[in-house]
Design an enzyme around this catalytic site. Structure first.
Site, PDB file in Angstrom:
ATOM      1  N   ASP A  18      -0.988   7.121   3.074  1.00 56.18           N
ATOM      2  CA  ASP A  18      -2.057   6.337   2.429  1.00 56.18           C
ATOM      3  C   ASP A  18      -3.480   6.817   2.761  1.00 56.18           C
ATOM      4  O   ASP A  18      -4.385   5.994   2.996  1.00 56.18           O
ATOM      5  CB  ASP A  18      -1.910   4.858   2.811  1.00 56.18           C
ATOM      6  CG  ASP A  18      -0.559   4.284   2.416  1.00 56.18           C
ATOM      7  OD1 ASP A  18       0.222   4.979   1.766  1.00 56.18           O
ATOM      8  OD2 ASP A  18      -0.287   3.115   2.775  1.00 56.18           O
ATOM      9  N   LYS A  40       3.910   3.628  -3.156  1.00 50.34           N
ATOM     10  CA  LYS A  40       4.644   2.603  -2.415  1.00 50.34           C
ATOM     11  C   LYS A  40       3.966   1.243  -2.588  1.00 50.34           C
ATOM     12  O   LYS A  40       2.751   1.123  -2.380  1.00 50.34           O
ATOM     13  CB  LYS A  40       4.728   2.981  -0.923  1.00 50.34           C
ATOM     14  CG  LYS A  40       3.369   3.186  -0.253  1.00 50.34           C
ATOM     15  CD  LYS A  40       3.505   3.839   1.119  1.00 50.34           C
ATOM     16  CE  LYS A  40       3.334   2.925   2.303  1.00 50.34           C
ATOM     17  NZ  LYS A  40       2.079   2.167   2.359  1.00 50.34           N
ATOM     18  N   CYS A  62       0.485   0.393   7.891  1.00 56.05           N
ATOM     19  CA  CYS A  62       1.448   1.188   7.113  1.00 56.05           C
ATOM     20  C   CYS A  62       2.071   2.335   7.900  1.00 56.05           C
ATOM     21  O   CYS A  62       3.218   2.712   7.642  1.00 56.05           O
ATOM     22  CB  CYS A  62       0.790   1.678   5.833  1.00 56.05           C
ATOM     23  SG  CYS A  62       0.457   0.306   4.694  1.00 56.05           S
TER      24      CYS A  62
HETATM   25  N1  TIU Z   1      -1.994   1.629   4.324  1.00 61.37           N
HETATM   26  C1  TIU Z   1      -2.181   0.515   5.017  1.00 61.37           C
HETATM   27  O1  TIU Z   1      -2.179   0.518   6.238  1.00 61.37           O
HETATM   28  N2  TIU Z   1      -2.448  -0.648   4.287  1.00 61.37           N
HETATM   29  C2  TIU Z   1      -3.219  -1.697   4.746  1.00 61.37           C
HETATM   30  O2  TIU Z   1      -3.387  -2.687   4.066  1.00 61.37           O
HETATM   31  N3  TIU Z   1      -3.775  -1.551   5.985  1.00 61.37           N
HETATM   32  C3  TIU Z   1      -4.671  -2.398   6.572  1.00 61.37           C
HETATM   33  O3  TIU Z   1      -4.984  -2.167   7.737  1.00 61.37           O
HETATM   34  N4  TIU Z   1      -5.171  -3.390   5.880  1.00 61.37           N
END
Ligand code: TIU
Length: 226
Positions: free
Chosen positions: A32, A137, A170
Protein backbone atom coordinates in the site's frame (compact mmCIF):
# COMPACT_ATOMS: atom_id res chain seq x y z
CA UNK A 1 23.84 -13.66 -18.06
CA UNK A 2 21.96 -11.37 -15.69
CA UNK A 3 21.75 -12.22 -12.02
CA UNK A 4 18.02 -12.65 -12.56
CA UNK A 5 18.75 -15.83 -14.55
CA UNK A 6 20.73 -17.58 -11.80
CA UNK A 7 19.03 -18.21 -8.44
CA UNK A 8 20.97 -16.69 -5.58
CA UNK A 9 20.99 -17.66 -1.91
CA UNK A 10 20.85 -14.99 0.75
CA UNK A 11 21.52 -15.07 4.46
CA UNK A 12 20.15 -11.82 5.84
CA UNK A 13 21.22 -10.69 9.30
CA UNK A 14 17.92 -10.25 11.11
CA UNK A 15 16.11 -10.46 14.42
CA UNK A 16 15.53 -12.91 16.07
CA UNK A 17 17.92 -14.93 13.85
CA UNK A 18 19.34 -14.90 10.30
CA UNK A 19 16.78 -15.16 7.50
CA UNK A 20 17.66 -17.60 4.74
CA UNK A 21 16.05 -17.31 1.32
CA UNK A 22 16.67 -17.67 -2.38
CA UNK A 23 15.86 -15.39 -5.24
CA UNK A 24 13.56 -18.03 -6.75
CA UNK A 25 11.53 -18.89 -3.64
CA UNK A 26 11.09 -15.36 -2.30
CA UNK A 27 8.90 -12.40 -3.23
CA UNK A 28 9.18 -8.77 -2.25
CA UNK A 29 5.76 -7.51 -1.14
CA UNK A 30 5.35 -3.75 -0.94
CA UNK A 31 2.19 -2.96 0.96
CA UNK A 32 0.00 0.00 0.00
CA UNK A 33 2.71 2.54 -0.91
CA UNK A 34 -0.08 4.72 -2.26
CA UNK A 35 -0.69 8.42 -2.56
CA UNK A 36 -3.85 7.83 -0.46
CA UNK A 37 -1.64 7.14 2.55
CA UNK A 38 1.57 9.04 1.83
CA UNK A 39 0.43 12.32 0.27
CA UNK A 40 -1.82 15.09 1.60
CA UNK A 41 -5.47 14.91 0.54
CA UNK A 42 -5.86 11.14 0.65
CA UNK A 43 -7.40 8.56 2.96
CA UNK A 44 -4.66 8.77 5.59
CA UNK A 45 -5.03 12.51 6.02
CA UNK A 46 -8.83 12.36 6.12
CA UNK A 47 -8.47 10.08 9.14
CA UNK A 48 -6.64 12.91 10.90
CA UNK A 49 -3.08 11.67 10.43
CA UNK A 50 0.14 13.58 9.76
CA UNK A 51 1.03 11.92 6.46
CA UNK A 52 4.52 13.43 6.34
CA UNK A 53 5.62 10.69 8.76
CA UNK A 54 5.25 8.12 5.99
CA UNK A 55 7.58 9.83 3.51
CA UNK A 56 10.64 8.41 5.26
CA UNK A 57 9.80 4.92 4.01
CA UNK A 58 9.73 5.81 0.31
CA UNK A 59 13.47 6.04 -0.43
CA UNK A 60 14.35 2.85 1.50
CA UNK A 61 11.45 1.07 -0.22
CA UNK A 62 12.86 2.22 -3.56
CA UNK A 63 16.26 0.77 -2.60
CA UNK A 64 14.58 -2.47 -1.58
CA UNK A 65 12.69 -2.57 -4.87
CA UNK A 66 15.91 -2.00 -6.83
CA UNK A 67 17.58 -4.85 -4.89
CA UNK A 68 14.69 -7.21 -5.65
CA UNK A 69 14.69 -6.28 -9.32
CA UNK A 70 18.47 -6.69 -9.54
CA UNK A 71 18.25 -10.22 -8.18
CA UNK A 72 15.16 -11.27 -10.11
CA UNK A 73 12.79 -11.71 -7.17
CA UNK A 74 9.07 -11.71 -7.83
CA UNK A 75 7.76 -8.28 -6.88
CA UNK A 76 4.22 -7.78 -5.59
CA UNK A 77 2.71 -4.33 -5.09
CA UNK A 78 -0.53 -4.07 -3.16
CA UNK A 79 -3.05 -1.26 -3.15
CA UNK A 80 -5.79 -0.84 -0.57
CA UNK A 81 -8.78 0.04 -2.71
CA UNK A 82 -12.49 -0.34 -3.18
CA UNK A 83 -14.74 -0.81 -6.18
CA UNK A 84 -16.38 2.41 -7.40
CA UNK A 85 -19.79 1.18 -6.14
CA UNK A 86 -18.20 0.43 -2.73
CA UNK A 87 -19.74 -3.06 -2.82
CA UNK A 88 -16.54 -4.38 -1.21
CA UNK A 89 -16.46 -1.76 1.56
CA UNK A 90 -18.55 -2.78 4.55
CA UNK A 91 -20.11 -0.18 6.85
CA UNK A 92 -17.79 -1.55 9.53
CA UNK A 93 -14.99 0.14 7.56
CA UNK A 94 -16.66 3.09 5.85
CA UNK A 95 -18.64 4.35 8.84
CA UNK A 96 -15.82 4.19 11.37
CA UNK A 97 -14.89 7.40 13.18
CA UNK A 98 -15.52 10.97 12.08
CA UNK A 99 -13.16 11.54 9.12
CA UNK A 100 -13.36 14.75 7.10
CA UNK A 101 -14.10 12.64 4.02
CA UNK A 102 -15.25 9.04 3.97
CA UNK A 103 -14.16 6.28 1.60
CA UNK A 104 -15.80 7.01 -1.77
CA UNK A 105 -16.17 10.77 -1.20
CA UNK A 106 -14.59 13.17 -3.68
CA UNK A 107 -11.21 14.49 -2.53
CA UNK A 108 -8.43 16.52 -4.12
CA UNK A 109 -6.86 13.37 -5.65
CA UNK A 110 -10.17 11.82 -6.70
CA UNK A 111 -12.53 9.61 -4.72
CA UNK A 112 -11.00 8.50 -1.44
CA UNK A 113 -9.58 4.94 -1.54
CA UNK A 114 -11.42 4.06 -4.76
CA UNK A 115 -9.72 1.83 -7.33
CA UNK A 116 -8.40 3.67 -10.36
CA UNK A 117 -8.53 7.17 -8.85
CA UNK A 118 -5.31 9.24 -9.00
CA UNK A 119 -4.90 9.19 -5.23
CA UNK A 120 -5.23 5.42 -5.12
CA UNK A 121 -2.13 4.87 -7.22
CA UNK A 122 1.30 3.88 -6.00
CA UNK A 123 3.73 6.76 -5.47
CA UNK A 124 5.85 7.62 -8.48
CA UNK A 125 9.16 6.47 -6.95
CA UNK A 126 7.82 2.91 -6.60
CA UNK A 127 5.80 2.62 -9.79
CA UNK A 128 5.35 -1.04 -10.81
CA UNK A 129 6.99 -2.19 -14.04
CA UNK A 130 6.05 -4.92 -16.49
CA UNK A 131 6.24 -8.40 -14.97
CA UNK A 132 5.45 -7.25 -11.44
CA UNK A 133 2.23 -8.29 -9.73
CA UNK A 134 -0.31 -5.66 -8.67
CA UNK A 135 -2.92 -6.70 -6.12
CA UNK A 136 -5.95 -4.60 -5.20
CA UNK A 137 -7.05 -5.46 -1.68
CA UNK A 138 -10.27 -4.34 0.04
CA UNK A 139 -9.06 -5.18 3.53
CA UNK A 140 -6.07 -4.68 5.76
CA UNK A 141 -4.57 -8.06 4.99
CA UNK A 142 -3.33 -8.66 1.45
CA UNK A 143 -4.60 -12.25 1.46
CA UNK A 144 -8.21 -11.33 2.25
CA UNK A 145 -10.43 -11.40 -0.86
CA UNK A 146 -7.48 -11.27 -3.29
CA UNK A 147 -5.67 -13.73 -5.61
CA UNK A 148 -2.39 -13.38 -3.67
CA UNK A 149 -2.29 -16.97 -2.34
CA UNK A 150 -2.76 -18.34 -5.84
CA UNK A 151 -0.17 -16.02 -7.38
CA UNK A 152 2.45 -17.06 -4.81
CA UNK A 153 1.63 -20.77 -5.11
CA UNK A 154 1.96 -20.66 -8.89
CA UNK A 155 5.46 -19.20 -8.57
CA UNK A 156 6.64 -21.57 -5.82
CA UNK A 157 7.11 -18.71 -3.36
CA UNK A 158 7.65 -19.71 0.30
CA UNK A 159 9.30 -16.59 1.74
CA UNK A 160 8.18 -12.97 1.73
CA UNK A 161 10.18 -9.80 2.27
CA UNK A 162 7.98 -6.88 3.24
CA UNK A 163 7.99 -3.11 3.15
CA UNK A 164 5.11 -0.69 3.10
CA UNK A 165 2.60 1.22 5.14
CA UNK A 166 1.35 1.36 7.72
CA UNK A 167 3.48 -0.88 9.90
CA UNK A 168 0.90 -1.82 12.51
CA UNK A 169 -2.16 -1.90 10.27
CA UNK A 170 -1.83 -3.39 6.78
CA UNK A 171 1.78 -4.57 7.02
CA UNK A 172 1.43 -6.41 10.30
CA UNK A 173 -1.99 -7.84 9.35
CA UNK A 174 -0.52 -9.21 6.11
CA UNK A 175 2.52 -10.66 7.88
CA UNK A 176 0.24 -12.49 10.32
CA UNK A 177 -1.96 -13.75 7.49
CA UNK A 178 1.18 -14.90 5.64
CA UNK A 179 2.53 -16.78 8.64
CA UNK A 180 -0.81 -18.56 9.12
CA UNK A 181 -0.56 -19.64 5.47
CA UNK A 182 2.92 -21.13 5.87
CA UNK A 183 5.15 -18.29 4.68
CA UNK A 184 8.27 -17.01 6.41
CA UNK A 185 8.11 -13.22 6.43
CA UNK A 186 10.77 -10.58 7.00
CA UNK A 187 10.03 -6.88 7.43
CA UNK A 188 12.66 -4.33 6.37
CA UNK A 189 12.46 -1.72 9.08
CA UNK A 190 13.50 1.38 7.15
CA UNK A 191 11.04 0.56 4.35
CA UNK A 192 7.99 0.70 6.59
CA UNK A 193 6.39 3.57 8.49
CA UNK A 194 3.45 4.45 10.68
CA UNK A 195 1.56 7.61 11.53
CA UNK A 196 2.49 6.62 15.09
CA UNK A 197 6.25 6.06 15.51
CA UNK A 198 5.68 4.26 18.81
CA UNK A 199 3.33 1.82 17.07
CA UNK A 200 5.96 1.13 14.42
CA UNK A 201 8.53 0.31 17.09
CA UNK A 202 6.06 -1.82 19.04
CA UNK A 203 5.17 -3.73 15.89
CA UNK A 204 8.81 -4.44 15.04
CA UNK A 205 9.29 -5.69 18.58
CA UNK A 206 6.18 -7.87 18.63
CA UNK A 207 7.02 -9.48 15.27
CA UNK A 208 10.32 -10.81 16.61
CA UNK A 209 9.27 -11.49 20.21
CA UNK A 210 8.74 -15.04 21.42
CA UNK A 211 11.35 -16.40 19.02
CA UNK A 212 9.80 -14.63 16.02
CA UNK A 213 6.14 -15.36 16.65
CA UNK A 214 5.19 -13.43 13.49
CA UNK A 215 8.47 -13.34 11.57
CA UNK A 216 11.78 -11.55 11.14
CA UNK A 217 12.93 -7.90 11.09
CA UNK A 218 16.08 -6.65 9.34
CA UNK A 219 17.77 -3.40 8.43
CA UNK A 220 18.03 -2.68 4.74
CA UNK A 221 21.80 -2.65 5.22
CA UNK A 222 21.63 -6.40 5.82
CA UNK A 223 20.28 -7.18 2.35
CA UNK A 224 23.47 -8.38 0.77
CA UNK A 225 24.13 -11.59 -1.13
CA UNK A 226 25.91 -14.26 0.87
N1 TIU B 1 -2.53 0.30 4.39
C1 TIU B 1 -2.94 0.54 5.63
O1 TIU B 1 -2.21 0.38 6.59
N2 TIU B 1 -4.24 1.05 5.77
C2 TIU B 1 -4.64 1.89 6.80
O2 TIU B 1 -5.78 2.27 6.88
N3 TIU B 1 -3.67 2.25 7.70
C3 TIU B 1 -3.81 3.16 8.70
O3 TIU B 1 -2.88 3.29 9.49
N4 TIU B 1 -4.91 3.88 8.78
Amino acid sequence: MSSADTPRSFTIAARPEPFHCRSDDTALVLIDMQRDFIEPGGFGETLGNNVSLLAAAVEPAARLLAWAREHGLLVVHTRESHAPDLSDCPPAKRCRGTPRLRIGDAGPMGRILVRGEPGNGIVEALRPIAGEVEIDKPGKGAFYNTPLSQVLAERGIRKLIFGGVTTEVCVQTTMREANDRGFDGLLVEEATASYFPAFKQATLDMIVAQGGIVGWVASIEALRPR
